[in-house]
Scaffold this active site. Structure first.
Site, PDB file in Angstrom:
ATOM      1  N   SER A 171      -4.050   6.614  -5.704  1.00 36.17           N
ATOM      2  CA  SER A 171      -3.688   7.023  -4.345  1.00 36.17           C
ATOM      3  C   SER A 171      -3.964   8.531  -4.251  1.00 36.17           C
ATOM      4  O   SER A 171      -4.083   9.203  -5.289  1.00 36.17           O
ATOM      5  CB  SER A 171      -2.192   6.756  -4.156  1.00 36.17           C
ATOM      6  OG  SER A 171      -1.673   7.485  -3.084  1.00 36.17           O
ATOM      7  N   TYR A 184       6.919   7.009  -6.888  1.00 32.03           N
ATOM      8  CA  TYR A 184       5.637   6.387  -6.531  1.00 32.03           C
ATOM      9  C   TYR A 184       4.496   7.311  -6.939  1.00 32.03           C
ATOM     10  O   TYR A 184       3.532   6.902  -7.591  1.00 32.03           O
ATOM     11  CB  TYR A 184       5.593   6.108  -5.021  1.00 32.03           C
ATOM     12  CG  TYR A 184       4.256   5.540  -4.570  1.00 32.03           C
ATOM     13  CD1 TYR A 184       3.963   4.185  -4.736  1.00 32.03           C
ATOM     14  CD2 TYR A 184       3.292   6.362  -3.991  1.00 32.03           C
ATOM     15  CE1 TYR A 184       2.738   3.663  -4.338  1.00 32.03           C
ATOM     16  CE2 TYR A 184       2.069   5.845  -3.589  1.00 32.03           C
ATOM     17  CZ  TYR A 184       1.804   4.500  -3.760  1.00 32.03           C
ATOM     18  OH  TYR A 184       0.583   3.991  -3.368  1.00 32.03           O
TER      19      TYR A 184
HETATM   20  N1  LIG Z   1      -1.308   1.123   1.701  1.00 34.17           N
HETATM   21  C1  LIG Z   1      -1.370   2.376   1.315  1.00 34.17           C
HETATM   22  O1  LIG Z   1      -1.042   3.303   2.054  1.00 34.17           O
HETATM   23  C2  LIG Z   1      -1.900   2.708  -0.056  1.00 34.17           C
HETATM   24  C3  LIG Z   1      -2.442   3.983  -0.272  1.00 34.17           C
HETATM   25  C4  LIG Z   1      -2.918   4.304  -1.542  1.00 34.17           C
HETATM   26  C5  LIG Z   1      -2.859   3.369  -2.562  1.00 34.17           C
HETATM   27  N2  LIG Z   1      -2.321   2.149  -2.323  1.00 34.17           N
HETATM   28  C6  LIG Z   1      -2.247   1.217  -3.460  1.00 34.17           C
HETATM   29  O2  LIG Z   1      -2.967   0.039  -3.170  1.00 34.17           O
HETATM   30  C7  LIG Z   1      -2.434  -1.038  -3.947  1.00 34.17           C
HETATM   31  C8  LIG Z   1      -2.243  -2.241  -3.045  1.00 34.17           C
HETATM   32  O3  LIG Z   1      -1.277  -1.921  -2.053  1.00 34.17           O
HETATM   33  P1  LIG Z   1      -1.445  -2.406  -0.556  1.00 34.17           P
HETATM   34  O4  LIG Z   1      -1.462  -1.226   0.289  1.00 34.17           O
HETATM   35  O5  LIG Z   1      -2.529  -3.402  -0.459  1.00 34.17           O
HETATM   36  O6  LIG Z   1      -0.001  -3.078  -0.357  1.00 34.17           O
HETATM   37  P2  LIG Z   1       0.378  -4.599  -0.053  1.00 34.17           P
HETATM   38  O7  LIG Z   1       1.855  -4.623   0.001  1.00 34.17           O
HETATM   39  O8  LIG Z   1      -0.394  -5.101   1.117  1.00 34.17           O
HETATM   40  O9  LIG Z   1      -0.164  -5.366  -1.357  1.00 34.17           O
HETATM   41  C9  LIG Z   1       0.498  -5.275  -2.592  1.00 34.17           C
HETATM   42  C10 LIG Z   1       0.303  -6.611  -3.309  1.00 34.17           C
HETATM   43  O10 LIG Z   1       0.911  -6.517  -4.592  1.00 34.17           O
HETATM   44  C11 LIG Z   1       1.688  -7.701  -4.786  1.00 34.17           C
HETATM   45  N3  LIG Z   1       2.770  -7.433  -5.712  1.00 34.17           N
HETATM   46  C12 LIG Z   1       3.872  -6.628  -5.549  1.00 34.17           C
HETATM   47  N4  LIG Z   1       4.655  -6.675  -6.634  1.00 34.17           N
HETATM   48  C13 LIG Z   1       4.041  -7.491  -7.515  1.00 34.17           C
HETATM   49  C14 LIG Z   1       4.366  -7.937  -8.830  1.00 34.17           C
HETATM   50  N5  LIG Z   1       5.486  -7.551  -9.465  1.00 34.17           N
HETATM   51  N6  LIG Z   1       3.490  -8.775  -9.448  1.00 34.17           N
HETATM   52  C15 LIG Z   1       2.369  -9.197  -8.828  1.00 34.17           C
HETATM   53  N7  LIG Z   1       2.023  -8.830  -7.581  1.00 34.17           N
HETATM   54  C16 LIG Z   1       2.854  -7.983  -6.941  1.00 34.17           C
HETATM   55  C17 LIG Z   1       2.206  -8.055  -3.397  1.00 34.17           C
HETATM   56  O11 LIG Z   1       2.629  -9.402  -3.316  1.00 34.17           O
HETATM   57  C18 LIG Z   1       0.968  -7.769  -2.569  1.00 34.17           C
HETATM   58  O12 LIG Z   1       0.085  -8.867  -2.533  1.00 34.17           O
HETATM   59  C19 LIG Z   1      -1.140  -0.511  -4.563  1.00 34.17           C
HETATM   60  O13 LIG Z   1      -1.358  -0.206  -5.925  1.00 34.17           O
HETATM   61  C20 LIG Z   1      -0.853   0.736  -3.757  1.00 34.17           C
HETATM   62  O14 LIG Z   1      -0.112   1.671  -4.486  1.00 34.17           O
HETATM   63  C21 LIG Z   1      -1.868   1.790  -1.102  1.00 34.17           C
END
Ligand SMILES: NC(=O)c1ccc[n+]([C@@H]2O[C@H](COP(=O)([O-])OP(=O)(O)OC[C@H]3O[C@@H](n4cnc5c(N)ncnc54)[C@H](O)[C@@H]3O)[C@@H](O)[C@H]2O)c1
Length: 338
Positions: A171, A184
């Site tokens: 991120s 985080y």
């Molecule tokens: N959305 C943002 O703003 C953002 C920004 C930078 C990085 N990210 C990173 O992107 C990645 C995906 O996040 P996202 O934005 O798609 O969020 P999201 O909530 O849409 O997806 C997260 C996924 O992880 C799964 N998950 C959560 N806990 C879990 C566990 N214990 N075991 C297995 N699966 C699990 C959830 O069910 C979901 O499918 C993350 O690592 C997040 O830190 C997100």
């Protein structure tokens, strides 16, 4: 620093056909968009997630976009904090497709439900123990995934098909601090560190790596408070994050392995090469360790060659070991009798 257009992100994506990608957290957001992007170029997709219903929806989409060019997809319920469930995930995927070429340890959650780490006021009582489950999912879970990922990717040596990669999802909070999102941000700094520290070892086994660092994206991970704080600020489109992951996995240029793919706003992807960040004595130490890794990898290679040769020669050696003493005894008795 190199800017990459949206078209350039998919320049080498044809290599994905018939390859297998394992994605954790593929039910939603970044993981889902990445699964669909890989499937649209003919890759077979393995999803591990706690949300099986969401994963099934992703699979239907993968089959829709990749069906005609031979994509396939499967889901296995998996909580990434469980080593055993991750072992079962990799095992099920490997049994179904016979190989794994790419791994995207993407599953993640936002900050802990008990709020920020920083105390906002002085109190008489000892503060509550901080909730560290975010670390279990975002960092320990990724450590499990990459340990297993490397193991399965190294199995491809017996039947090579093309590129292999482990692409980390960090991120912009992995490059900068995030006030009120300290834990985080710490996990995302950890992901950057894992990627940069593993790059040389992976290279020795033909595995590319990279870390993708997006700004906030409109996915379910964003809770109401974050959405309010972000009002009016442009977000990173999820399709561009998926494109950056595809680009990082398929780029044939080894010079870009270990690079950071930054998406600091709603603009284009910016890649920072790893060597741009290693200077001074840090570079001296890194070069020294990389030299040691090369020596170790080469020594292991020759050890394997010698052990393979020995295995091939072993049946003959047994015959020689059996026949030689008999021959020696026969020659000795002839000599004694002469
Ligand atoms: N959305 C943002 O703003 C953002 C920004 C930078 C990085 N990210 C990173 O992107 C990645 C995906 O996040 P996202 O934005 O798609 O969020 P999201 O909530 O849409 O997806 C997260 C996924 O992880 C799964 N998950 C959560 N806990 C879990 C566990 N214990 N075991 C297995 N699966 C699990 C959830 O069910 C979901 O499918 C993350 O690592 C997040 O830190 C997100």
């Amino acid at each position: 620093m190199t800017t990459i257009t949206d078209e350039e992100l998919y320049l080498n994506a044809e290599v994905l056909k018939d390859k297998v990608v394992l994605i954790t957290g593929g039910s939603s957001g970044v993981g889902q968009a990445t699964a669909i992007a890989f499937a649209s170029y003919g890759a077979k997709v393995i999803i591990g997630d706690i949300d099986v219903a969401g994963a099934k929806h992703t699979i239907r989409e993968c089959l829709r976009v990749g069906g005609t060019i031979g994509s396939d997809a499967m889901v296995q319920k998996c909580d990434v904090t469980s080593w055993e469930e991750q072992v079962a995930l990799f095992d099920a995927g490997y049994k179904k497709y016979g190989r794994i070429d790419f791994v995207v340890p993407n599953a993640g959650v936002g900050g802990p439900p008990d709020g920020p780490l920083a105390l906002t006021k002085r109190t008489k009582d000892i503060p509550a123990k901080p909730d560290t489950r975010t670390i279990d999912i975002n960092l320990t879970g990724v450590i499990y995934t990459v340990r297993l990922g490397q193991h399965y990717l190294m199995k491809n040596k017996e039947k090579p098909l093309g590129p292999m990669a482990i692409i980390f999802v960090s991120s912009m909070a992995g490059n900068n601090g995030l006030p009120r999102g300290e834990i985080y941000s710490a996990t995302k700094h950890g992901i950057v560190a894992l990627c940069r520290s593993l790059t040389e070892d992976y290279r020795g086994h033909g595995i590319r790596t990279a870390v993708v660092c997006p700004w906030f994206i409109d996915t379910p991970i964003l809770k109401t408070a974050s959405r309010v704080a972000l009002a009016g600020i442009p977000l990173t489109p999820v399709h561009r994050v998926a494109g950056a992951i595809v680009c990082a996995a398929t780029d044939p240029n080894w010079e870009t392995s270990g690079a950071s793919y930054n998406l600091p706003d709603d603009g284009l992807v910016m890649r920072t090469e790893r060597h741009e960040l290693t200077v001074g004595v840090y570079k001296l130490l890194t070069d020294r360790i990389n030299g040691l890794i090369k020596v170790q990898t080469t020594a292991n290679h020759y050890k394997n060659v010698v052990s393979d040769l020995f295995m091939l020669a072993a049946p003959h050696l047994t015959v020689v070991a059996f026949v030689l003493p008999i021959l020696a005894y026969w020659l000795f008795t002839r000599w004694m009798n002469s």
